[in-house]
Design an enzyme around this catalytic site. Structure first.
Site, PDB file in Angstrom:
ATOM      1  N   LYS A 113       0.819  -1.171   0.093  1.00 28.76           N
ATOM      2  CA  LYS A 113      -0.124  -0.019   0.030  1.00 28.76           C
ATOM      3  C   LYS A 113       0.936   1.251   0.148  1.00 28.76           C
ATOM      4  O   LYS A 113       1.448   1.441   1.223  1.00 28.76           O
ATOM      5  CB  LYS A 113      -0.896  -0.013   1.336  1.00 28.76           C
ATOM      6  CG  LYS A 113      -2.111   1.350   0.895  1.00 28.76           C
ATOM      7  CD  LYS A 113      -2.824   1.383   2.243  1.00 28.76           C
ATOM      8  CE  LYS A 113      -2.077   2.509   3.216  1.00 28.76           C
ATOM      9  NZ  LYS A 113      -2.190   4.003   2.283  1.00 28.76           N
ATOM     10  N   GLU A 120      10.356   0.945  10.170  1.00 29.59           N
ATOM     11  CA  GLU A 120      11.184   2.120  10.063  1.00 29.59           C
ATOM     12  C   GLU A 120      10.479   3.444  10.510  1.00 29.59           C
ATOM     13  O   GLU A 120       9.500   3.876   9.597  1.00 29.59           O
ATOM     14  CB  GLU A 120      11.940   2.104   8.601  1.00 29.59           C
ATOM     15  CG  GLU A 120      13.074   2.610   8.698  1.00 29.59           C
ATOM     16  CD  GLU A 120      12.876   4.299   8.276  1.00 29.59           C
ATOM     17  OE1 GLU A 120      12.530   4.971   9.193  1.00 29.59           O
ATOM     18  OE2 GLU A 120      13.656   4.598   7.433  1.00 29.59           O
ATOM     19  N   CYS A 126      13.548  10.677   6.563  1.00 29.55           N
ATOM     20  CA  CYS A 126      13.517   9.946   8.038  1.00 29.55           C
ATOM     21  C   CYS A 126      14.877  10.118   8.760  1.00 29.55           C
ATOM     22  O   CYS A 126      14.596  10.247   9.780  1.00 29.55           O
ATOM     23  CB  CYS A 126      13.167   8.501   7.814  1.00 29.55           C
ATOM     24  SG  CYS A 126      14.115   7.514   6.973  1.00 29.55           S
ATOM     25  N   GLU A 162       9.650  14.962  15.702  1.00 27.83           N
ATOM     26  CA  GLU A 162       9.806  14.783  14.472  1.00 27.83           C
ATOM     27  C   GLU A 162       9.050  15.553  13.669  1.00 27.83           C
ATOM     28  O   GLU A 162       7.790  15.554  13.879  1.00 27.83           O
ATOM     29  CB  GLU A 162       9.837  13.204  13.687  1.00 27.83           C
ATOM     30  CG  GLU A 162      10.205  13.204  12.421  1.00 27.83           C
ATOM     31  CD  GLU A 162      10.147  11.884  11.728  1.00 27.83           C
ATOM     32  OE1 GLU A 162       9.109  11.130  11.807  1.00 27.83           O
ATOM     33  OE2 GLU A 162      11.301  11.437  11.223  1.00 27.83           O
TER      34      GLU A 162
HETATM   35  P1  NAI Z   1       1.730   7.860   8.450  1.00 28.60           P
HETATM   36  O1  NAI Z   1       2.515   7.129   9.508  1.00 28.60           O
HETATM   37  O2  NAI Z   1       0.393   8.073   8.937  1.00 28.60           O
HETATM   38  O3  NAI Z   1       1.556   7.255   6.891  1.00 28.60           O
HETATM   39  C1  NAI Z   1       2.581   6.544   6.402  1.00 28.60           C
HETATM   40  C2  NAI Z   1       1.780   5.246   5.930  1.00 28.60           C
HETATM   41  O4  NAI Z   1       1.101   4.383   6.757  1.00 28.60           O
HETATM   42  C3  NAI Z   1       0.891   5.625   4.643  1.00 28.60           C
HETATM   43  O5  NAI Z   1       0.782   4.637   3.630  1.00 28.60           O
HETATM   44  C4  NAI Z   1      -0.635   5.591   5.398  1.00 28.60           C
HETATM   45  O6  NAI Z   1      -1.582   5.252   4.646  1.00 28.60           O
HETATM   46  C5  NAI Z   1      -0.371   4.374   6.494  1.00 28.60           C
HETATM   47  N1  NAI Z   1      -1.180   4.414   7.603  1.00 28.60           N
HETATM   48  C6  NAI Z   1      -1.634   5.482   8.179  1.00 28.60           C
HETATM   49  N2  NAI Z   1      -2.422   4.981   9.314  1.00 28.60           N
HETATM   50  C7  NAI Z   1      -2.388   3.778   9.326  1.00 28.60           C
HETATM   51  C8  NAI Z   1      -3.123   2.601  10.119  1.00 28.60           C
HETATM   52  N3  NAI Z   1      -3.922   2.904  11.179  1.00 28.60           N
HETATM   53  N4  NAI Z   1      -2.469   1.368   9.708  1.00 28.60           N
HETATM   54  C9  NAI Z   1      -1.984   1.141   8.703  1.00 28.60           C
HETATM   55  N5  NAI Z   1      -1.301   1.990   8.062  1.00 28.60           N
HETATM   56  C10 NAI Z   1      -1.566   3.192   8.117  1.00 28.60           C
HETATM   57  O7  NAI Z   1       2.766   9.201   8.250  1.00 28.60           O
HETATM   58  P2  NAI Z   1       1.786  10.677   7.803  1.00 28.60           P
HETATM   59  O8  NAI Z   1       0.497  10.937   8.410  1.00 28.60           O
HETATM   60  O9  NAI Z   1       1.909  10.824   6.219  1.00 28.60           O
HETATM   61  O10 NAI Z   1       2.960  11.802   8.391  1.00 28.60           O
HETATM   62  C11 NAI Z   1       2.951  12.002   9.643  1.00 28.60           C
HETATM   63  C12 NAI Z   1       4.298  12.079  10.229  1.00 28.60           C
HETATM   64  O11 NAI Z   1       5.044  10.860  10.374  1.00 28.60           O
HETATM   65  C13 NAI Z   1       5.488  12.913   9.356  1.00 28.60           C
HETATM   66  O12 NAI Z   1       5.176  14.327   9.845  1.00 28.60           O
HETATM   67  C14 NAI Z   1       6.692  12.454  10.011  1.00 28.60           C
HETATM   68  O13 NAI Z   1       6.921  12.826  11.173  1.00 28.60           O
HETATM   69  C15 NAI Z   1       6.203  11.107  10.102  1.00 28.60           C
HETATM   70  N6  NAI Z   1       6.696   9.993   8.909  1.00 28.60           N
HETATM   71  C16 NAI Z   1       7.699   9.352   9.136  1.00 28.60           C
HETATM   72  C17 NAI Z   1       8.290   8.751   7.762  1.00 28.60           C
HETATM   73  C18 NAI Z   1       9.392   7.800   7.904  1.00 28.60           C
HETATM   74  O14 NAI Z   1      10.112   7.796   6.540  1.00 28.60           O
HETATM   75  N7  NAI Z   1       9.861   7.302   8.799  1.00 28.60           N
HETATM   76  C19 NAI Z   1       7.447   8.799   6.608  1.00 28.60           C
HETATM   77  C20 NAI Z   1       6.352   9.536   6.657  1.00 28.60           C
HETATM   78  C21 NAI Z   1       5.794  10.116   7.802  1.00 28.60           C
END
Ligand code: NAI
Ligand code: MG
Length: 485
Positions: free
Chosen positions: A174, A249, A283, A381
């Site tokens: 996804k 991660e 990240c 973050e």
């Molecule tokens: P997120 O963690 O909500 O989204 C990342 C992925 O997880 C997306 O594909 C999303 O659809 C999915 N997701 C969201 N809720 C889920 C759930 N309950 N169960 C399963 N999958 C789920 O990140 P978001 O909201 O886009 O960004 C928020 C913050 O997260 C950012 O400001 C940043 O700090 C952090 N982040 C960190 C990343 C990294 O590379 N470690 C990448 C993206 C965001």
């Protein structure tokens, strides 16, 4: 406007409810495409297809050579299509085109690496103390559920798909709802390349319900996730119900540490690159900039001055060094942290929306100095171009501050004293430590976090390990009865 289908069982399909999500160009705030808004039923259909490919479709039984060749063909196709793919990635994420071009090549390299590694999956002979032959076979984990973020869409897809496919897993991936386009484009080539139906499935949709139902699905054997710590915690809890294997991660708050003896020009460049590349949506962003007191004032001035020269502009313009943030949601979050920072520290660069941009989710490269490591802008973050500069006295002080964080993904240390640099390398608790650089990442070397940055490793041989089980085989060589009863 283009509508992309999801990719399930070798075909592009709508969602069962015929519901669609808009995909936005964040530099123009316009809708550029629509993708299906998957429900739990759509996820179930994709998982069934993957299950069938794995259980009865013969995918795990293909030879390692054949799986490797498919991955090489896919890598070649990515390189053939690199121009249009980079443009699509650029428009969808807002990252500068030059960075998008780099990402596309990087994704191809990842498929090549694992194409080669497929034929190096080897078992063991175990030295057991009996008249027996004890073997370890390596077998694929099964159906892998893979959930990725929006900052490096095709690269993240490659990091997840390539090792899983090399290992012989079937995948349901996804992409982030913000950035699904390049991996859907890639999926459209899989049938002609020769991937059997169901081996790779791409479901588009929101974290909830699409991501969460993939995590909860009883027929998924493993979840690999990159994203926020908050969602990582939800995934870990949900995965407990079905004892899924999980790798996470979760980003970080990585220290970029500058000693007074570092080459000054290189240090300023390294501080900028470490935190502002990809709009800071990285990240491993070096978002805590630790600077030794004896160079602190000069460093802050030079860092702030040079940050003001970063060229923001249309992502498709080859001169652009910083594009917009990926979404309105991320823009609001980062703007919020700019305001929080103003109450916590001294603003020395940026701090708002750049002038002359009436459209697009642009924010200024922003630097706060004199930040306390306990401030929110030093602990949380931000995932945008916001740097927190923190002074330190000496080496022990630097290490203490560097480690005083719930995260432990990455760190960097700048010094011309090799003894000091290596002491810091060993003392910092992080999955990667760069010396006199920050950010280069190689498919050959492990990637992942300590502490709350998650667990498990991607890339290199470690990345494939996460998709393999170990089966012990015991072969009795004695022809006598056991003789116990
Ligand atoms: P997120 O963690 O909500 O989204 C990342 C992925 O997880 C997306 O594909 C999303 O659809 C999915 N997701 C969201 N809720 C889920 C759930 N309950 N169960 C399963 N999958 C789920 O990140 P978001 O909201 O886009 O960004 C928020 C913050 O997260 C950012 O400001 C940043 O700090 C952090 N982040 C960190 C990343 C990294 O590379 N470690 C990448 C993206 C965001
Ligand atoms: Mg979220």
């Amino acid at each position: 406007m283009k509508r992309y289908g999801m990719f399930v069982n070798g075909e592009h399909v709508k969602s069962e409810r015929n519901a669609w999500l808009p995909v936005i160009d964040p530099s123009l705030e316009t809708v550029i495409a629509e993708v299906p808004d998957a429900s739990a039923a759509d996820v179930d259909r994709a998982v069934s297809a993957a299950r069938a490919a794995f259980d009865t479709g013969g995918w795990p039984q293909t030879t390692a050579q054949d799986r490797g060749r498919l991955l090489f063909k896919l890598a070649n196709k990515i390189r053939d299509e690199a121009g249009p793919l980079a443009e699509l990635e650029c428009r969808n994420t807002g990252k500068p085109i030059v960075e998008a071009e780099f990402d596309i090549q990087d994704a191809a390299t990842c498929f090549e690496y694992y194409g080669g590694l497929a034929t190096k999956i080897q078992g063991h002979v175990n030295p057991v103390p009996d008249n027996a032959l004890s073997l370890t076979l390596r077998e694929p984990v099964g159906v892998a559920g893979q959930i990725i973020p929006w900052n490096y869409p095709l690269v993240m897809a490659a990091w997840k798909l390539a090792p899983a496919l090399a290992a012989g897993c079937a995948c349901v991936l996804k992409p982030a709802e913000q950035t699904p386009l390049t991996v859907l484009e890639l999926a459209s080539w899989l049938p002609e390349i020769g991937f059997p139906p169901g081996v790779v499935n791409i479901i588009t949709g929101l974290g909830e319900p699409a991501g969460s139902s993939l995590v909860a699905h009883p027929d998924v054997d493993k979840i690999a996730f990159t994203g926020s710590a908050a969602v990582g915690k939800l995934i870990l809890k949900s995965a407990a119900d079905t004892i899924k294997r999980v790798t996470l991660e979760l980003g970080g708050k990585s220290p970029n540490i500058f000693f007074a003896d570092a080459d000054f020009e290189a240090a300023i460049d390294g501080a900028l690159f470490g935190v502002f590349i990809n709009q800071g949506e990285v990240c491993s962003a070096g978002s805590r900039i630790l600077v030794q007191k004896s160079i602190y004032a000069k460093f802050v001035d030079a860092f702030a001055e040079k940050s003001k020269k970063i060229l923001l502009g249309p992502p498709m313009d080859r001169a652009t060094k910083m594009g917009p943030l990926v979404s309105k949601e991320q823009y609001d979050r980062v703007r919020g942290y700019q305001e929080i920072g103003k109450g916590e520290a001294r603003l020395v660069a940026g701090g708002g929306r750049p002038k002359g941009f009436d459209k697009g989710y642009f924010v200024e490269p922003t630097i706060f100095a004199d930040v306390d490591n306990n401030a929110r802008i030093a602990r949380e973050e931000i995932f945008g171009p916001v740097a927190a500069v923190i002074p330190f006295e000496n080496e022990a002080d630097a290490v203490r501050i560097a480690n005083d964080s719930p995260y432990g993904l990455a760190a960097a240390v700048w010094s011309r004293d090799i003894f000091r640099a290596l002491r810091v390398v060993k003392a910092v608790r992080a999955g990667i430590v760069w010396v006199n650089h920050m950010q280069p990442t190689y498919v050959e070397a492990p990637w992942g976090g300590y502490k709350q940055s998650g667990f498990g490793r991607e890339l290199g041989p470690w990345g494939m390990e996460e998709y393999l089980e170990a089966k012990q085989v015991h072969i009795n060589l004695s022809e006598q009865p056991i003789g116990w009863y």
